[in-house]
Design an enzyme around this catalytic site. Structure first.
Site, PDB file in Angstrom:
ATOM      1  N   HIS A  90      15.827  50.035 -26.378  1.00  0.00           N
ATOM      2  CA  HIS A  90      16.132  49.139 -27.075  1.00  0.00           C
ATOM      3  C   HIS A  90      17.705  48.602 -26.801  1.00  0.00           C
ATOM      4  O   HIS A  90      17.914  47.513 -27.185  1.00  0.00           O
ATOM      5  CB  HIS A  90      16.142  49.458 -28.666  1.00  0.00           C
ATOM      6  CG  HIS A  90      16.345  50.779 -29.108  1.00  0.00           C
ATOM      7  ND1 HIS A  90      15.658  51.967 -28.651  1.00  0.00           N
ATOM      8  CD2 HIS A  90      17.285  51.352 -29.996  1.00  0.00           C
ATOM      9  CE1 HIS A  90      16.132  52.986 -29.345  1.00  0.00           C
ATOM     10  NE2 HIS A  90      17.151  52.800 -30.133  1.00  0.00           N
ATOM     11  N   LYS A 141       0.378  60.466 -24.789  1.00  0.00           N
ATOM     12  CA  LYS A 141      -0.089  61.946 -24.261  1.00  0.00           C
ATOM     13  C   LYS A 141      -1.233  62.449 -24.874  1.00  0.00           C
ATOM     14  O   LYS A 141      -1.148  63.639 -25.303  1.00  0.00           O
ATOM     15  CB  LYS A 141       1.476  62.670 -24.582  1.00  0.00           C
ATOM     16  CG  LYS A 141       2.523  61.936 -24.072  1.00  0.00           C
ATOM     17  CD  LYS A 141       3.627  63.242 -23.617  1.00  0.00           C
ATOM     18  CE  LYS A 141       4.869  62.316 -23.175  1.00  0.00           C
ATOM     19  NZ  LYS A 141       6.180  63.416 -22.934  1.00  0.00           N
ATOM     20  N   ASP A 143      -3.851  63.328 -23.405  1.00  0.00           N
ATOM     21  CA  ASP A 143      -4.333  64.122 -22.638  1.00  0.00           C
ATOM     22  C   ASP A 143      -3.846  65.766 -22.883  1.00  0.00           C
ATOM     23  O   ASP A 143      -4.181  66.778 -22.259  1.00  0.00           O
ATOM     24  CB  ASP A 143      -4.146  63.702 -20.886  1.00  0.00           C
ATOM     25  CG  ASP A 143      -2.622  63.677 -20.847  1.00  0.00           C
ATOM     26  OD1 ASP A 143      -2.015  64.340 -19.947  1.00  0.00           O
ATOM     27  OD2 ASP A 143      -2.051  62.809 -21.575  1.00  0.00           O
ATOM     28  N   ALA A 209      -0.552  57.677 -20.881  1.00  0.00           N
ATOM     29  CA  ALA A 209       0.043  56.855 -19.619  1.00  0.00           C
ATOM     30  C   ALA A 209      -0.236  57.545 -18.377  1.00  0.00           C
ATOM     31  O   ALA A 209      -0.056  56.971 -17.212  1.00  0.00           O
ATOM     32  CB  ALA A 209       1.643  56.810 -20.105  1.00  0.00           C
TER      33      ALA A 209
HETATM   34  P1  GDP Z   1      10.578  57.785 -21.322  1.00  0.00           P
HETATM   35  O1  GDP Z   1      11.945  58.234 -21.538  1.00  0.00           O
HETATM   36  O2  GDP Z   1      10.051  57.380 -22.816  1.00  0.00           O
HETATM   37  O3  GDP Z   1      10.642  56.469 -20.467  1.00  0.00           O
HETATM   38  O4  GDP Z   1       9.292  58.627 -20.934  1.00  0.00           O
HETATM   39  P2  GDP Z   1       8.941  59.058 -19.352  1.00  0.00           P
HETATM   40  O5  GDP Z   1       8.111  57.942 -19.119  1.00  0.00           O
HETATM   41  O6  GDP Z   1       9.985  59.323 -18.619  1.00  0.00           O
HETATM   42  O7  GDP Z   1       8.015  60.135 -19.747  1.00  0.00           O
HETATM   43  C1  GDP Z   1       8.700  61.561 -20.056  1.00  0.00           C
HETATM   44  C2  GDP Z   1       7.831  62.637 -19.553  1.00  0.00           C
HETATM   45  O8  GDP Z   1       6.439  62.653 -20.045  1.00  0.00           O
HETATM   46  C3  GDP Z   1       7.617  62.647 -18.060  1.00  0.00           C
HETATM   47  O9  GDP Z   1       7.647  63.937 -17.376  1.00  0.00           O
HETATM   48  C4  GDP Z   1       6.127  61.959 -17.703  1.00  0.00           C
HETATM   49  O10 GDP Z   1       5.473  62.544 -16.839  1.00  0.00           O
HETATM   50  C5  GDP Z   1       5.456  62.504 -19.223  1.00  0.00           C
HETATM   51  N1  GDP Z   1       4.424  61.741 -19.618  1.00  0.00           N
HETATM   52  C6  GDP Z   1       4.498  60.409 -20.048  1.00  0.00           C
HETATM   53  N2  GDP Z   1       3.405  60.016 -20.472  1.00  0.00           N
HETATM   54  C7  GDP Z   1       2.437  60.956 -20.625  1.00  0.00           C
HETATM   55  C8  GDP Z   1       1.103  61.435 -20.779  1.00  0.00           C
HETATM   56  O11 GDP Z   1       0.553  60.484 -21.234  1.00  0.00           O
HETATM   57  N3  GDP Z   1       0.597  62.640 -20.614  1.00  0.00           N
HETATM   58  C9  GDP Z   1       1.382  63.591 -20.132  1.00  0.00           C
HETATM   59  N4  GDP Z   1       0.738  64.778 -19.927  1.00  0.00           N
HETATM   60  N5  GDP Z   1       2.815  63.222 -19.822  1.00  0.00           N
HETATM   61  C10 GDP Z   1       3.224  62.179 -19.973  1.00  0.00           C
END
Ligand code: GDP
Length: 608
Positions: A90, A141, A143, A209
């Site tokens: 944001h 997430k 998965d 994702a």
């Molecule tokens: P942000 O802070 O919202 O941008 O989150 P990130 O994209 O950096 O993700 C945070 C953590 O969650 C990272 O270690 C990613 O690899 C993990 N992660 C994000 N999406 C998924 C998902 O769909 N599945 C899994 N298992 N891990 C995810």
């Protein structure tokens, strides 16, 4: 699903601008990377996918990935694609500001389905509502659900058909809980396949994702909703460009540059533009417009920019122009259609900016932020907490700001403070703040900045209360222990058990018949002098005054603190809710004893 779009479109539609919001670590960055990756891999030759600060997912890509959904989601895309803002969260969203709304047309609210709603999820919901931006929820997430079998990049509906019953049930439960949670925050959300009216209900698309499952539905729904419900907003005007400054940067070889999101019209080289600057509106002429060179691989870290002659909305571009060093991020960016209208556009820009940057002659906090968007977001958050603001401005903390804070502090110490978001204090300002004892809060997360400040107010108030409590005689009831008379007089020293409340040196004592018997001189326990002792403790006390054990007091006697009327008044009005149960009982006993001789005490009994 009701996603087919209206048949008659007179003018072209531009790409909707999409932002991604959500709690930290819920997967915003990963989701954006996945979507951009899809765009690069699936795009057709010649299709531009990269902008400055944004990425385009062409409609050809959306149609390709949503192909398996054709039967379920029947629509033909008339928007040219979706323009995703590259930076999630944001802080950036707040800079996509536009009078009364946002430059973003739609948002994805990412929620880790295993974690549910978190503080920044709520904050995101608040800002989206405040700016009137529709959104869809990516329940991310999936998965990670135990037993999940990944089917990379498949639509969620086809992946779900291949998952075990247990996995599907678990997902259902998680969705059900999420929907209930969201509803308690005023969001009417539903699993996307069950949504009938996309204007009223926020669709939830389960995604990963990581594996890409659910991305086809997410893209199809974003495209469907925007072109069906936002067509009016997306009608492309071929007039002068309107945009918003996302960042002020350095561009090698050119000096200052503006990263701008254009949401309407066409921007051309040599256009006259107006933006807001730290010291008033800036009028200048576009020297060059830069866009990334088309890439085949998004993972190439360094993006080369090339000069383009013109660009049409929606687009993310870098604009080079003289005299823009002082431009403020979050400022409106307007092309002036002809020179006679320069004054009008200057006024327009300033009017818009002055609702956010202001100085008022009231007792309120001083807020300094890095951009107009973050400043506006902080103002909104402070307004919600009913905290008054004296100065709201962009730029570093100056000496003048500190002087203003110290003026406020003289009237109200809780408001005489400074809140800094992503800006520094100039050295002389910092020094003055230290000298004047002005508290500075600094944090790069808005809700934390405000929480820190509010927690500080609470702890200060608590400390004040404690100081006040220490200045009055608290309720206490003690019993003289048999066999522990250490000295009969001058001073009398006896062992006591504290039956209730707190005793302190200096505390006047009385017997249970109300007769005064001097004050506590010292409290000792195992050779140590104590500042106070509480319910349950057994200690030795010396009693100052003309007290003789055997004559005035004796073993097994009960003594009370002798509380003056004025102190009872304060105890009842301020500390009633802080005193524990036994202290309250003791206070009542004391009031009863005192009221035998001083009837004024009795009135307070009713208030306990
Ligand atoms: P942000 O802070 O919202 O941008 O989150 P990130 O994209 O950096 O993700 C945070 C953590 O969650 C990272 O270690 C990613 O690899 C993990 N992660 C994000 N999406 C998924 C998902 O769909 N599945 C899994 N298992 N891990 C995810």
């Amino acid at each position: 699903m009701v996603l087919e779009m209206s048949k008659h479109v007179d003018r072209k539609l531009r790409q909707p601008i999409v932002v991604v919001l959500g709690h930290v670590d819920h997967g915003k960055t990963t989701l954006l990377d996945k979507i951009r990756g899809t765009a690069v891999v699936k795009k057709e030759a010649g299709e531009m996918t990269q902008h400055v600060g944004a990425s385009m997912v062409p409609s050809s890509v959306i149609e390709k990935v949503a192909m398996p959904l054709k039967k379920i989601i029947p629509f033909k895309l008339e928007i040219p694609g979706l323009l995703f803002i590259d930076t999630p969260g944001h802080e950036l969203f707040s800079n996509l500001r536009k009078r009364g709304g946002s430059v973003a047309d739609i948002a994805i609210l990412v929620i880790d389905i295993n974690e549910g709603v978190k503080p920044q999820t709520i904050e995101s919901i608040d800002v989206l509502k405040a700016r009137n931006v529709p959104f869809v929820i990516a329940a991310n997430k999936i998965d990670k659900i135990q037993g999940w079998k990944p089917y990379p990049d498949e639509p969620i509906i086809s992946s779900l058909k291949k998952q075990s019953r247990a996995v599907v049930n678990k997902l259902e439960t998680l969705l059900y809980n999420l929907i209930a949670q969201l509803s308690s925050y005023g969001v009417n959300a539903e699993y996307f396949e069950r949504v009938r009216d996309f204007m009223k209900v926020v669709p939830i698309v389960p995604v990963s994702a990581k594996t890409g499952e659910g991305i086809p539905e997410l893209l199809a729904i974003l495209a469907g909703i925007t072109q069906r419900f936002l067509a009016e907003r997306l009608r492309f005007a071929e007039g002068p460009a309107k945009g918003v400054v996302l960042e002020v940067k350095e561009q090698q070889g050119y000096g200052a540059a503006l990263d701008v999101i254009i949401y309407d019209g066409v921007l051309r080289e040599r256009d006259n533009i107006v933006v807001a600057g730290f010291n008033g509106p800036i009028v200048t002429k576009v020297r060059a417009i830069l866009m990334p060179k088309p890439l085949t691989d998004i993972r190439i870290a360094r993006t080369e920019l090339q000069i383009v002659e013109e660009v049409a909305a929606a687009a993310g571009v870098r604009v080079i122009a003289p005299g823009i060093e002082e431009a403020i991020a979050g400022s409106p960016f307007f092309v002036v259609p002809n020179e006679n209208e320069i004054e009008k556009y200057k006024r327009l820009v300033m009017e818009e900016v002055e609702t956010i940057r202001f100085r008022r002659d009231i007792d309120g906090v001083i807020v300094k932020a890095d951009t107009l968007g973050t400043l506006e977001a902080i103002i909104l958050a402070l307004n919600r907490k009913s905290i008054p603001i004296r100065i709201a401005d962009v730029g570093p903390l100056t000496k003048r700001d500190v002087i203003e804070a110290s003026i406020v502090a003289k009237n109200n110490k809780y408001y005489g403070v400074i809140l800094l978001f992503n800006v520094k204090a100039l050295p002389d300002a910092e020094e003055l703040a230290r000298k004047e004892n002005i508290k500075i809060f600094s944090n790069n997360i808005i809700y934390k900045l405000i929480d820190d400040y509010i927690n500080w107010i609470e702890s200060e108030k608590m400390m004040e209360l404690r100081r006040e409590f220490e200045s009055i005689v608290p309720p206490a009831k003690i019993k003289i222990l048999p066999g522990y008379i250490f000295r009969r007089s001058d001073p009398a020293i006896v062992g006591v058990s504290i039956l209730g409340g707190i005793i302190r040196p200096g505390m006047p004592l009385m017997r249970s018949d109300g007769r005064s018997i001097g004050e506590i001189q010292q409290i000792q326990y195992m050779g140590q002098t104590l500042r106070e002792a509480k319910t349950g403790q057994e200690v030795a006390i010396s009693i100052k005054g003309n007290v003789i054990v055997g004559r005035h007091i004796k073993e097994d006697d009960i003594l009370y603190s002798d509380i003056p009327l004025s102190h009872v008044k304060i105890l009842v009005s301020k500390f009633k809710n802080i005193l524990d149960e036994t202290s309250l009982t003791v206070l009542k006993e004391i009031i009863k004893i005192k009221s035998l001789k001083e009837p004024e005490y009795a009135a307070f009994l009713m208030q306990l």
